[in-house]
Design a protein around this motif. Structure first.
Motif, short mmCIF file in Angstrom:
data_model
loop_
_atom_site.label_atom_id
_atom_site.label_comp_id
_atom_site.label_asym_id
_atom_site.label_seq_id
_atom_site.Cartn_x
_atom_site.Cartn_y
_atom_site.Cartn_z
N ASN A 23 -36.55 6.24 -19.60
CA ASN A 23 -36.93 4.83 -19.59
C ASN A 23 -35.74 3.89 -19.76
O ASN A 23 -35.91 2.69 -19.91
N THR A 24 -34.56 4.44 -19.79
CA THR A 24 -33.38 3.61 -19.94
C THR A 24 -32.56 3.66 -18.65
O THR A 24 -32.11 4.72 -18.25
N SER A 25 -32.39 2.54 -18.04
CA SER A 25 -31.62 2.52 -16.79
C SER A 25 -30.14 2.36 -17.09
O SER A 25 -29.75 1.80 -18.12
N THR A 26 -29.36 2.85 -16.18
CA THR A 26 -27.91 2.70 -16.37
C THR A 26 -27.53 1.22 -16.40
O THR A 26 -26.57 0.85 -17.06
N ARG A 27 -28.28 0.44 -15.73
CA ARG A 27 -27.99 -0.99 -15.76
C ARG A 27 -28.08 -1.56 -17.17
O ARG A 27 -27.22 -2.28 -17.63
N ARG A 28 -29.13 -1.17 -17.83
CA ARG A 28 -29.30 -1.68 -19.19
C ARG A 28 -28.21 -1.14 -20.11
O ARG A 28 -27.74 -1.84 -21.01
N ILE A 29 -27.85 0.10 -19.91
CA ILE A 29 -26.79 0.65 -20.74
C ILE A 29 -25.51 -0.17 -20.52
O ILE A 29 -24.85 -0.58 -21.47
N THR A 71 -18.18 0.19 -13.92
CA THR A 71 -17.33 0.72 -14.98
C THR A 71 -18.00 1.91 -15.67
O THR A 71 -17.35 2.93 -15.95
N LEU A 72 -19.25 1.75 -15.90
CA LEU A 72 -19.96 2.85 -16.56
C LEU A 72 -19.77 4.13 -15.78
O LEU A 72 -19.44 5.18 -16.35
N PHE A 73 -19.94 4.05 -14.49
CA PHE A 73 -19.81 5.26 -13.69
C PHE A 73 -18.36 5.65 -13.48
O PHE A 73 -18.06 6.73 -12.99
N HIS A 74 -17.51 4.75 -13.83
CA HIS A 74 -16.10 5.10 -13.81
C HIS A 74 -15.80 6.03 -14.98
O HIS A 74 -14.97 6.95 -14.85
N TYR A 75 -16.47 5.82 -16.08
CA TYR A 75 -16.22 6.64 -17.25
C TYR A 75 -17.06 7.91 -17.24
O TYR A 75 -16.61 8.98 -17.63
N PHE A 76 -18.28 7.77 -16.77
CA PHE A 76 -19.17 8.93 -16.74
C PHE A 76 -19.75 9.05 -15.34
O PHE A 76 -20.48 8.17 -14.90
N ASN A 77 -19.40 10.12 -14.69
CA ASN A 77 -19.79 10.24 -13.28
C ASN A 77 -21.29 10.14 -13.05
O ASN A 77 -21.73 9.78 -11.98
N THR A 78 -22.02 10.49 -14.06
CA THR A 78 -23.44 10.69 -13.88
C THR A 78 -24.16 10.29 -15.15
O THR A 78 -23.61 10.34 -16.24
N LYS A 79 -25.38 9.91 -14.98
CA LYS A 79 -26.18 9.63 -16.17
C LYS A 79 -26.29 10.88 -17.03
O LYS A 79 -26.28 10.81 -18.26
N ASN A 80 -26.39 12.01 -16.39
CA ASN A 80 -26.46 13.26 -17.14
C ASN A 80 -25.16 13.56 -17.88
O ASN A 80 -25.18 14.10 -18.98
N THR A 81 -24.07 13.22 -17.25
CA THR A 81 -22.79 13.39 -17.93
C THR A 81 -22.77 12.61 -19.23
O THR A 81 -22.28 13.08 -20.26
#
Lengths: 245, 245, 245, 245
Positions: free
Chosen positions: D35-41, D51-61
């Motif tokens: 229920n938490t989107s990467t956008r909200r994170i 940037t988020l995906f720059h640090y972590f390739n994947t939500k699972n990562t």
DNA sequence: GATGAATGAGATTTCATTCAT
DNA sequence: AATGAATGAAATCTCATTCAT
């Protein structure tokens, strides 16, 4: 005045049809056409979905039937009222009150329905003249037209008045005003007062007497004067500004 | 007068937003709100569905934005016109023409949209006063109100006239009449003629106490004339003083 | 023991409902709740998506229904087993085996489902006590509680033992251990051996006052024996009386 | 004890990474992983989605990183505590308290995360042994294992005890009990009391002394007796019923 | 390194309508 | 005539991820 119950359904079939119509009317009025599913209508009417479609082939058919009923009553009541009163002004008052009453009694349903129908389900302006609702409305407004024409014939209304325009003002004004009326608590007398307030200026503009000074010219002089004054004022202001420098 | 192009979008973002708005406007106008899917809007705007929702969180938001734009233009044009003309009657003529022009230019979109919005998606009469569209409409009609009030102050309109009723007749009549207008081929002059035909009786009914002296010259505002003369004299005196320096 | 087939569906409706439940159960178990789309469930069940939502209004409703079914079976089997065995220790062994068996038979579904349900879809710790699953679990664990309480009443379990803690150790230990069990190939006897290995220390710690005499024979419940003997004597007396008649 | 701040980020990069981790941790804990989107994170962390995906390739990562951090702290604190205390029982008390504290301090995040991770995103039971989380957990539980083995070597714990089972009871019991603990208001002492209540029976069952009467047999006599009594009771009852006729 | 606009596949759910019983 | 289970197309909206700037 009782609405759909008027044509008292006798057979079981008629009873069912009436149930469905009433349920649909209430739901459309409360929730709007698109927000009401046939399932809910069926449920509210106490029949199955299958039965609903047995009586009305289509959701749109159902809407059409409701409109038919509504206009039938509207037309009937209008005709009765016009027949019962002879005075033209009184007739207009009656038509206006009757119009608003009918609209409001149906929980403003009709206005909404018609709008939805016109706006969404038909391509209104494209084929308005061929739409069934055009026909209904035409038959209804002809009653108004008749009243006006008779008023002209009797000399109460100046004959050069453009009928379509009076009609637009009459019905348009009433329906536009209904928004205001419905957003507040209203009583019967409130409607009556509102209608009288609206008929008064309309009636004035229809008077044969008002035609005497042929309007066009009568309105000119003060305008002309006003324009000249305004122009002088502007010049004066400019001069003042210059003077202050 | 050009519509959304007015605020020429400069950035790529603004361009996209404008594309979407235009596509949605056209489709809503053609097919109606409920019959237009977001997918089609996106397609027509040349963006993906995701992008559409990137710009407008909701289909309703999109509708709201369209209405905002429309009213913004309507209000601006109305204000400009009113400021440019001094004569009350001319102002009304302008407002009426402007209203119809705007409605028609948008392919009758707005009337339909507003109706749909009011009738279906909101529970219109339930919370009309709190709806955003109420606010927009309020701001718009206040321009009309201002014109009438000024007309009263200047003595051109009898002051006991009920403003809400005149407003209802004015806007209601126009919008009701638009149905007729749009169902035919119409030209600019046709609109003009229609508007003049409608303003004429309305204006008559507004004239000072049409009941007592049969209107016509009674509309003369002598005090206004007197005031202007007095002012002019004062200015003249001042100018004389300046001339003596 | 067969799962959903237990209540053999007779009508076509029940058959469909059962099909959907089984398909959903299997898919949830294999892929997890969030990774299983309703479309795939419908496909696996051999029905259309519309039908699926005809039976279960919501994906969550479906989950709930699965859990209900599972717990119903779990509770029933647990009650039967407890009723069939008198010895407390045997009862615990049965409950443990039954618990693991049920969990594993459902392809470990339930553990996963419950966890997902608790962890993701509810805000578990926020409103756990009001959640429907809390209720199910409560009814289930009460069976365990009853066994323990009866064991205390009979003197086999020291009465000062804290019931919640034993319960936590019992179910927590089992479920935690299941991870290990399931990651290997396991047979029926393997489960049995594991369960016995787990009950052994648990049982020891429950024994009457292990602190004082080093357990063992201390567990003898002399009063229980005395009471039974007394009762038997009373019965014997009564039988003697009957014999004299 | 401070959580993610522990490894104080020095560079801007480390600061950002830490921000993201903290934001994600909090949101996952509050709303759950799905229920938490990467956008909200990204929003909560004050960075862009890119940037988020720059640090972590994947939500699972990202999830994996959170788990890594959590376990790193858990393992470190566990090792420290075990090193600081010599007594076996005290060590177990510490490990239990530390375990619960860590779980709760993270707003129960970890329990939920692990469950989600295990239940949904991995096919847990399919490739548990190869999963990264298995490794983390293995390293963590080895600390517990070490304590137990040392206790055995020192003679405090009977050596024939099955380590995996004690481990399951220990961690399973704790985590199962946490549900109860978290659904109420709890204080530090409440946790302490709970932990002591849980260690007490566990510890008893581990005692070397308890092994003296080899359990198995020791438990038999009373059961046997009980069964006989029960049987006699049943016979007595039947006789009574017959007698009453 | 940082951004955030853009994507398009996919998710859940609704609904008017049909048809076998 | 009446039912209501069944349908499948379509609708709105979400989301992890990419990539040009």
């Amino acid at each position: 005045m009782n609405k759909p119950e008027r044509n008292k359904p006798r057979t079981r079939l008629e009873q069912r049809e009436s149930d469905i119509l009433q349920a649909a009317t209430a739901l459309f009025a409360d929730e709007g056409f698109h927000n009401t599913s046939t399932r809910r209508i069926a449920g509210a009417a106490g029949v199955s979905e299958g039965t609903l479609f047995h009586y009305f082939n289509t959701k749109n058919t159902l809407l059409q039937a409701i409109l038919d009923d509504f206009y039938a009553q509207l037309i009937e009541s209008a005709r009765e009222g016009v027949a019962a009163v002879m005075d033209t002004r009184e007739r207009l008052l009656f038509l206006a009150k009757n119009h608003l009453r009918a609209l409001m009694e149906n929980q403003a349903l009709m206005m909404r329905l018609i709008q939805v129908y016109l706006s969404v389900d038909l391509n209104y302006y494209r084929d308005y003249r061929n739409s069934p609702i055009h026909d209904l409305n035409y038959r209804y407004t002809r009653i108004f037209d008749g009243v006006i024409k008779e008023g002209m014939a009797r000399g109460y209304i100046r004959p050069e008045l453009e009928l379509p325009i009076v009609r637009d003002l009459f019905f348009g004004g009433l329906e536009y005003g209904m928004r205001t009326l419905m957003s507040r608590q209203y009583g019967k007398d409130r409607i009556a007062r509102y209608v009288e307030g609206m008929i008064e200026p309309l009636w004035q503009s229809m008077q044969a007497s008002a035609a005497a000074p042929p309007a066009g010219n009568a309105a000119l002089p003060p305008d002309r004067l006003e324009q000249t004054c305004a122009r002088l004022e502007r010049i004066a202001e400019r001069l003042e500004k210059q003077g202050k420098r």
